[in-house]
Write an enzyme that holds these catalytic residues in place. Sequence first.
Site, short mmCIF file in Angstrom:
data_model
loop_
_atom_site.label_atom_id
_atom_site.label_comp_id
_atom_site.label_asym_id
_atom_site.label_seq_id
_atom_site.Cartn_x
_atom_site.Cartn_y
_atom_site.Cartn_z
N ASP A 130 -17.89 -10.68 19.67
CA ASP A 130 -18.14 -11.77 18.73
C ASP A 130 -17.73 -13.13 19.27
O ASP A 130 -17.92 -14.14 18.61
CB ASP A 130 -17.43 -11.50 17.39
CG ASP A 130 -15.91 -11.43 17.51
OD1 ASP A 130 -15.39 -11.57 18.65
OD2 ASP A 130 -15.24 -11.21 16.50
N TYR A 179 -12.24 -17.56 27.44
CA TYR A 179 -11.42 -16.59 28.18
C TYR A 179 -11.31 -16.92 29.66
O TYR A 179 -10.42 -16.39 30.34
CB TYR A 179 -12.00 -15.18 28.01
CG TYR A 179 -11.69 -14.58 26.66
CD1 TYR A 179 -10.49 -13.89 26.45
CD2 TYR A 179 -12.57 -14.71 25.61
CE1 TYR A 179 -10.20 -13.35 25.21
CE2 TYR A 179 -12.28 -14.19 24.36
CZ TYR A 179 -11.09 -13.51 24.15
OH TYR A 179 -10.80 -12.98 22.93
#
Length: 443
Positions: A175, A266
């Site tokens: 997601d 990330y």
Amino acid sequence: MTMNRKKHTITIAGAGSARVPALVGNLIEMKERFPLTKIIFYDIDNERMGKMQAYDELVLKTYYPEAEVVFTTDMDVAYCHTDFVFCQMRVGKGEMRSYDEKMPLKYGLVGQETCGPGGFSYGMRSLGAMKEMVEKVRSYSKDTWILNYTNPAAIVALGLDRLFPDDKRILNLCDQPFSLMKSFAKILEVPQETLRARYFGLNHFGWFTDLFDTAGNNYFDQLRDYLKNHDFKPFNAEQRSKSWLDTYVRVNKYMQYFDEYIPTTYLQYYFFPDEIVQESNPHYTRVDEARDSREKEVFEVCGQAVGRDTMDGITMLTNGVFGKLMVEVAESIAYDLHNEFIVLVKNNGIIPNFEKDAIVEVAGTIGKNGAEGYYFGNIDMFYKGLMENQYAYESLTVDAFIEQDYKKALEALTLNRTVIDPEKAKAILDDFQSVSKDYWVLK
């Protein structure tokens, strides 16, 4: 206008997750679009699932009385007759996550649950549980769709592809790109539903290369300029803890060096690991934050439902990202809608100058045959080098799990950009082995 759509049975695997009550809210919000006859809640931890059971039952009785509701800790009951498995297991629960996040910090390494050594450890646990789950589901039906949100999705997706190469009804999802698109929409002040992206990478390791809407307006340069010159904040910044907000701010820092594309948040762990380690508290990490904030709030709301017959005064929880994506993906499969998402698919020439067997993350569509990625084209050497290194780490991790091979596990951790040092790689691998014997063993 009421839609006359075929109704389905779903199983929520990992129903002890604090995310589940909000997912139930999304199922209620979208019940015309994805109607259900039965919802099976399954978890091996009945105590944890039980903390939310009264709420789940009450909200469904109130807003979805036509759906049968089952709670079970029995795998056979969970999987014997179901059309979709919504899988979001956290193997080892918070206790093992705490090791994943805290142990690496002892050696000056990033302590994060999906990236770096923590992601390796979590991946090794997830692969065993996912293998068992797929085998059980397939013992009953080859047609059941397994929608997997279990992390780390990159390692799990690659592992499942190797373990079940002919299974076309396993779809791995994340997601984070969906969440970023929601944040982009807020910055640009345009409806998220109209935005489309082009994107490439591996899961939790990718880049947005274009952003436009269904009317043909292009927003990529505007967004890129904004993110180069402003701190990036998520759409729900006021609900996020400081460590999550720091994650977004480092997009701006990354773009001071490489501003061609917009990175997933990330990538910060791979580009600025030393800085992140310095800021980390080895005694209080994300697992503790989650327990003291989001989980605490969810359990408090759920506790209000105990002994109650109505929802009066009780908030109906929903989720703008995780649950919404889950239901929209199931809907797109069930009714062959070919809606556009950022998907995890086998490369097979989507990026011609990259490993064909890699599981890449790109824009694509989802329909009755699963996900299809759009052709992307060749990638430049810088991104190719980064991705090849990351893919080698992921691939060796999967090999280490399947073959129970210590040498390959050590090689994997040494390759990871957040580690590099074989001495540290061995130290953290041995530490993880010492606490993970119930989940994986290496020889």
